[in-house]
Structure formats: structure tokens, C-alpha cells
Scaffold this motif. Structure first.
Motif, PDB file in Angstrom:
ATOM      1  N   UNK A 172      27.822  44.339  56.163  1.00 29.86           N
ATOM      2  CA  UNK A 172      28.627  43.347  55.457  1.00 29.86           C
ATOM      3  C   UNK A 172      29.811  42.880  56.294  1.00 29.86           C
ATOM      4  N   UNK A 173      30.332  43.755  57.167  1.00 29.43           N
ATOM      5  CA  UNK A 173      31.511  43.399  57.963  1.00 29.43           C
ATOM      6  C   UNK A 173      31.619  44.306  59.170  1.00 29.43           C
ATOM      7  N   UNK A 174      32.061  43.740  60.274  1.00 25.79           N
ATOM      8  CA  UNK A 174      32.401  44.494  61.478  1.00 25.79           C
ATOM      9  C   UNK A 174      33.771  44.016  61.939  1.00 25.79           C
ATOM     10  N   UNK A 175      34.669  44.955  62.169  1.00 27.46           N
ATOM     11  CA  UNK A 175      35.997  44.612  62.690  1.00 27.46           C
ATOM     12  C   UNK A 175      36.177  45.373  63.996  1.00 27.46           C
ATOM     13  N   UNK A 176      36.222  44.633  65.087  1.00 28.01           N
ATOM     14  CA  UNK A 176      36.362  45.250  66.406  1.00 28.01           C
ATOM     15  C   UNK A 176      37.498  44.576  67.158  1.00 28.01           C
ATOM     16  N   UNK A 177      37.608  44.848  68.440  1.00 29.69           N
ATOM     17  CA  UNK A 177      38.660  44.259  69.259  1.00 29.69           C
ATOM     18  C   UNK A 177      38.466  44.638  70.716  1.00 29.69           C
ATOM     19  N   UNK A 178      39.295  44.109  71.597  1.00 28.77           N
ATOM     20  CA  UNK A 178      39.157  44.391  73.034  1.00 28.77           C
ATOM     21  C   UNK A 178      39.196  45.883  73.359  1.00 28.77           C
ATOM     22  N   UNK A 179      40.016  46.637  72.630  1.00 30.80           N
ATOM     23  CA  UNK A 179      40.120  48.072  72.884  1.00 30.80           C
ATOM     24  C   UNK A 179      39.164  48.885  72.001  1.00 30.80           C
ATOM     25  N   UNK A 180      38.457  48.197  71.132  1.00 31.10           N
ATOM     26  CA  UNK A 180      37.517  48.876  70.231  1.00 31.10           C
ATOM     27  C   UNK A 180      36.281  48.004  70.067  1.00 31.10           C
ATOM     28  N   UNK A 181      35.482  47.869  71.128  1.00 36.67           N
ATOM     29  CA  UNK A 181      34.321  46.981  71.064  1.00 36.67           C
ATOM     30  C   UNK A 181      33.237  47.519  70.140  1.00 36.67           C
ATOM     31  N   UNK A 182      32.524  46.608  69.513  1.00 36.93           N
ATOM     32  CA  UNK A 182      31.423  47.003  68.651  1.00 36.93           C
ATOM     33  C   UNK A 182      30.234  47.446  69.485  1.00 36.93           C
ATOM     34  N   UNK A 183      29.363  48.245  68.886  1.00 39.38           N
ATOM     35  CA  UNK A 183      28.149  48.656  69.568  1.00 39.38           C
ATOM     36  C   UNK A 183      27.200  47.463  69.624  1.00 39.38           C
ATOM     37  N   UNK A 184      26.436  47.360  70.673  1.00 40.96           N
ATOM     38  CA  UNK A 184      25.456  46.289  70.809  1.00 40.96           C
ATOM     39  C   UNK A 184      24.354  46.502  69.772  1.00 40.96           C
ATOM     40  N   UNK A 185      24.280  45.608  68.791  1.00 41.25           N
ATOM     41  CA  UNK A 185      23.293  45.748  67.712  1.00 41.25           C
ATOM     42  C   UNK A 185      21.947  45.214  68.192  1.00 41.25           C
ATOM     43  N   UNK A 186      21.346  45.946  69.093  1.00 38.43           N
ATOM     44  CA  UNK A 186      20.108  45.470  69.718  1.00 38.43           C
ATOM     45  C   UNK A 186      18.907  45.599  68.786  1.00 38.43           C
ATOM     46  N   UNK A 187      19.025  46.418  67.771  1.00 39.53           N
ATOM     47  CA  UNK A 187      18.030  46.494  66.695  1.00 39.53           C
ATOM     48  C   UNK A 187      18.775  46.319  65.382  1.00 39.53           C
ATOM     49  N   UNK A 188      18.304  45.415  64.535  1.00 39.14           N
ATOM     50  CA  UNK A 188      18.991  45.149  63.279  1.00 39.14           C
ATOM     51  C   UNK A 188      19.109  46.383  62.408  1.00 39.14           C
ATOM     52  N   UNK A 189      20.224  46.492  61.680  1.00 42.94           N
ATOM     53  CA  UNK A 189      20.445  47.654  60.833  1.00 42.94           C
ATOM     54  C   UNK A 189      19.381  47.779  59.750  1.00 42.94           C
ATOM     55  N   UNK A 190      18.799  46.662  59.331  1.00 38.97           N
ATOM     56  CA  UNK A 190      17.751  46.724  58.315  1.00 38.97           C
ATOM     57  C   UNK A 190      16.550  47.523  58.807  1.00 38.97           C
ATOM     58  N   UNK A 191      16.382  47.592  60.119  1.00 36.99           N
ATOM     59  CA  UNK A 191      15.251  48.326  60.702  1.00 36.99           C
ATOM     60  C   UNK A 191      15.689  49.620  61.370  1.00 36.99           C
ATOM     61  N   UNK A 192      16.933  50.029  61.160  1.00 38.89           N
ATOM     62  CA  UNK A 192      17.437  51.208  61.859  1.00 38.89           C
ATOM     63  C   UNK A 192      18.212  52.148  60.954  1.00 38.89           C
ATOM     64  N   UNK A 193      17.912  52.113  59.669  1.00 35.77           N
ATOM     65  CA  UNK A 193      18.632  52.982  58.750  1.00 35.77           C
ATOM     66  C   UNK A 193      18.471  54.447  59.069  1.00 35.77           C
ATOM     67  N   UNK A 194      17.326  54.810  59.630  1.00 40.72           N
ATOM     68  CA  UNK A 194      17.055  56.212  59.953  1.00 40.72           C
ATOM     69  C   UNK A 194      17.804  56.684  61.187  1.00 40.72           C
ATOM     70  N   UNK A 195      18.338  55.738  61.981  1.00 41.66           N
ATOM     71  CA  UNK A 195      18.902  56.080  63.284  1.00 41.66           C
ATOM     72  C   UNK A 195      20.400  55.890  63.375  1.00 41.66           C
ATOM     73  N   UNK A 196      21.029  55.422  62.310  1.00 45.21           N
ATOM     74  CA  UNK A 196      22.463  55.168  62.346  1.00 45.21           C
ATOM     75  C   UNK A 196      23.181  56.032  61.316  1.00 45.21           C
ATOM     76  N   UNK A 197      24.409  56.399  61.633  1.00 44.45           N
ATOM     77  CA  UNK A 197      25.216  57.138  60.663  1.00 44.45           C
ATOM     78  C   UNK A 197      25.432  56.311  59.404  1.00 44.45           C
ATOM     79  N   UNK A 198      25.648  55.010  59.575  1.00 48.16           N
ATOM     80  CA  UNK A 198      25.852  54.123  58.437  1.00 48.16           C
ATOM     81  C   UNK A 198      24.629  54.098  57.530  1.00 48.16           C
ATOM     82  N   UNK A 199      23.454  53.989  58.137  1.00 51.76           N
ATOM     83  CA  UNK A 199      22.233  53.959  57.351  1.00 51.76           C
ATOM     84  C   UNK A 199      21.939  55.287  56.692  1.00 51.76           C
ATOM     85  N   UNK A 200      22.118  56.374  57.428  1.00 48.91           N
ATOM     86  CA  UNK A 200      21.837  57.691  56.874  1.00 48.91           C
ATOM     87  C   UNK A 200      22.817  58.044  55.755  1.00 48.91           C
ATOM     88  N   UNK A 201      24.040  57.558  55.844  1.00 51.00           N
ATOM     89  CA  UNK A 201      25.001  57.790  54.775  1.00 51.00           C
ATOM     90  C   UNK A 201      24.522  57.139  53.482  1.00 51.00           C
TER      91      UNK A 201
END
Length: 252
Positions: free
Chosen positions: A117-146
Motif C-alpha cells: 500500500x505504501x513505501x517510504x524511503x530516501x537517499x539514506x534508506x533506499x527501498x529494496x528492488x522489488x524484482x518480483x511483485x509482492x503478490x507473488x512473493x508472500x512466502x518469501x518476505x517478512x511482510x507477506x509472512x506476517x
């Protein structure tokens, strides 16, 4: 000639909005001729605009020939509420990012999918490269597993039946039984982590949030070399998650 010019306005759009406002003022329906009088539009123009709005779902024509607002506006209104809720929690996510020097993420479980729903990042806190959509990676992410941890058994089984547990890195859990075992083992812990399960070199930690009855998760990502910071980060995440849940659930 004046050097200042006003904005370029599209008259047909203005007419359509004026007409939609007039339709909305009559809950039980209103005929086209009355709408033409109330808006000052020519009857032919009124009919033309109404046909277009009926076709697109913004206005509905009743059996008696009168017009009411259509279901499409309800969808827009729901989207507006979502945007308002997110605008309330963005400053909180920005505080989380700055406090932990890590990109902050918010997900919600909607229509059977785990969506960012939202990502807040910055120059000193870059976001991870979302190379696979979260809809297809729930099993592999802390966010999805939570999120999966918070679902009941039926909803969790439904989700896993519709999503392949692809191996995104050598550390990704790809067997359902093992994933379920770990989710159940973590039920009494405040947070869920993934250590290079989604992307090599990246660690993530997430905790649950809620928007009313909707389950979600709040998390951060950081370089895997900073995993010693995770325990301290969980305390901040839990406090922030309470504020985010409150902000998302406000109805005004």
C-alpha cells in the motif's frame, strides 16, 4: 493584451461535473429535462452527457426514465477513503524510516492478495528492488509472512493454493509444510523476519497492522550486515504499528 492568462478549462468536463452534482442532489431520481433546467444546459447536451455517463457507470438510468448516481462513483469514493487513510499514516512511516535508517513498507491483504500500500524511503534508506511483485512473493518476505501468520487456516490455505512458492534465492522456503511450521512456531513472537529469502543481501522484519477487519503488515528492509539491529527495530516497529493501525482505521 494582459500578460496573465487563466488556466485552460475543458468546458465539456465542467458540464459533466455540474450535471453529476445535480443528479446527486436527487436521491430518488431526476428526469433529464429537470436536470437541463437546473444546470442551464441545453436539453440535447444534457442527454448526450447522460448517455456517456450511463455507459461508463457514473450515472444509472432507472426504469421510469429518471437518473441517479451510478456504482462507479462508489468505487471512486472508496478509493478516496483509502488515499485519505494512507495520507494520515505517511508521516508516521517517514518517522519510522528516519528513526531506523531503513525503508518502511505497509502492506494490506485485500481481495485475497498481499499488496504493497505504501513505501517510504530516501537517499539514506533506499527501498529494496522489488524484482518480483509482492503478490507473488508472500512466502518469501517478512511482510507477506506476517500477513499469512495472522490469517485463519482457511484463508491461509486459499492463498497458498493460488500462489506458487518459487525459489527467489537459495534461502527461500519453497515447501508449504515448512512454511506453515515456521509460521506456527512464530505465532507468539512479535515479529517475522526474512534473511535474504526475497533478495540476497537484504534482511527484512515486519509486524502486523490492521485497518478495521483488514489484515496488513508494517516492516522495514535493511542491509543484511545490519541484522544486529533487528531486535531493537522490533520495539520501534510495534509502537509504530499501533499508530498506523489507528490512523488506517479512522473513519473521519
Amino acid at each position: 493584451m494582459s500578460g496573465q492568462e487563466g488556466p485552460t478549462l475543458i468546458t465539456s468536463v465542467q458540464r459533466a461535473f455540474r450535471l453529476m452534482e445535480a443528479v446527486g442532489a436527487h436521491e430518488s431520481g431526476v428526469p433529464a429535462k429537470q436536470l437541463a433546467r437546473e444546470t442551464g444546459l441545453a436539453l440535447g447536451t444534457t442527454y448526450h452527457l447522460l448517455r456517456t455517463m450511463v455507459h461508463d457507470g457514473y450515472v444509472r438510468k432507472l426504469e421510469d426514465g429518471t437518473f441517479v448516481l451510478g456504482e462507479r462513483l462508489g468505487t471512486l469514493h472508496a478509493g478516496s477513503r483509502d488515499q485519505t487513510a494512507l495520507s494520515r499514516v505517511r508521516p508516521t512511516l517517514a518517522e519510522l524510516r528516519d528513526d531506523l535508517s531503513a525503508a518502511a513498507y505497509l502492506t494490506l491483504y485485500e481481495d485475497g492478495e498481499i499488496r504493497v500500500a505504501e513505501i517510504v524511503d530516501g537517499p539514506k534508506a533506499p527501498r529494496v528492488d522489488l524484482w518480483v511483485g509482492f503478490e507473488d512473493a508472500g512466502h518469501a518476505t517478512a511482510l507477506g509472512k506476517s500477513v499469512l501468520r495472522e490469517l485463519d487456516a482457511e484463508a491461509r490455505a486459499d492463498y497458498l493454493s493460488r500462489h506458487t512458492m518459487n525459489d527467489l534465492t537459495p534461502r527461500t522456503i519453497t515447501y508449504r509444510a515448512e512454511l506453515l511450521r515456521r509460521l506456527d512456531a512464530s505465532r507468539h513472537r512479535p515479529a517475522v523476519t526474512d534473511l535474504e529469502e526475497y533478495r540476497l543481501g537484504t534482511a527484512c522484519v515486519a509486524v502486523p497492522v490492521r485497518r478495521g477487519d483488514t489484515i496488513g503488515s508494517l516492516g522495514i528492509s535493511l542491509d543484511v550486515n545490519r541484522t544486529s539491529c533487528l531486535d531493537e527495530a522490533v520495539t520501534t516497529l510495534l509502537t509504530t504499528a499501533q499508530r498506523v493501525s489507528q490512523g488506517l482505521s479512522l473513519t473521519i
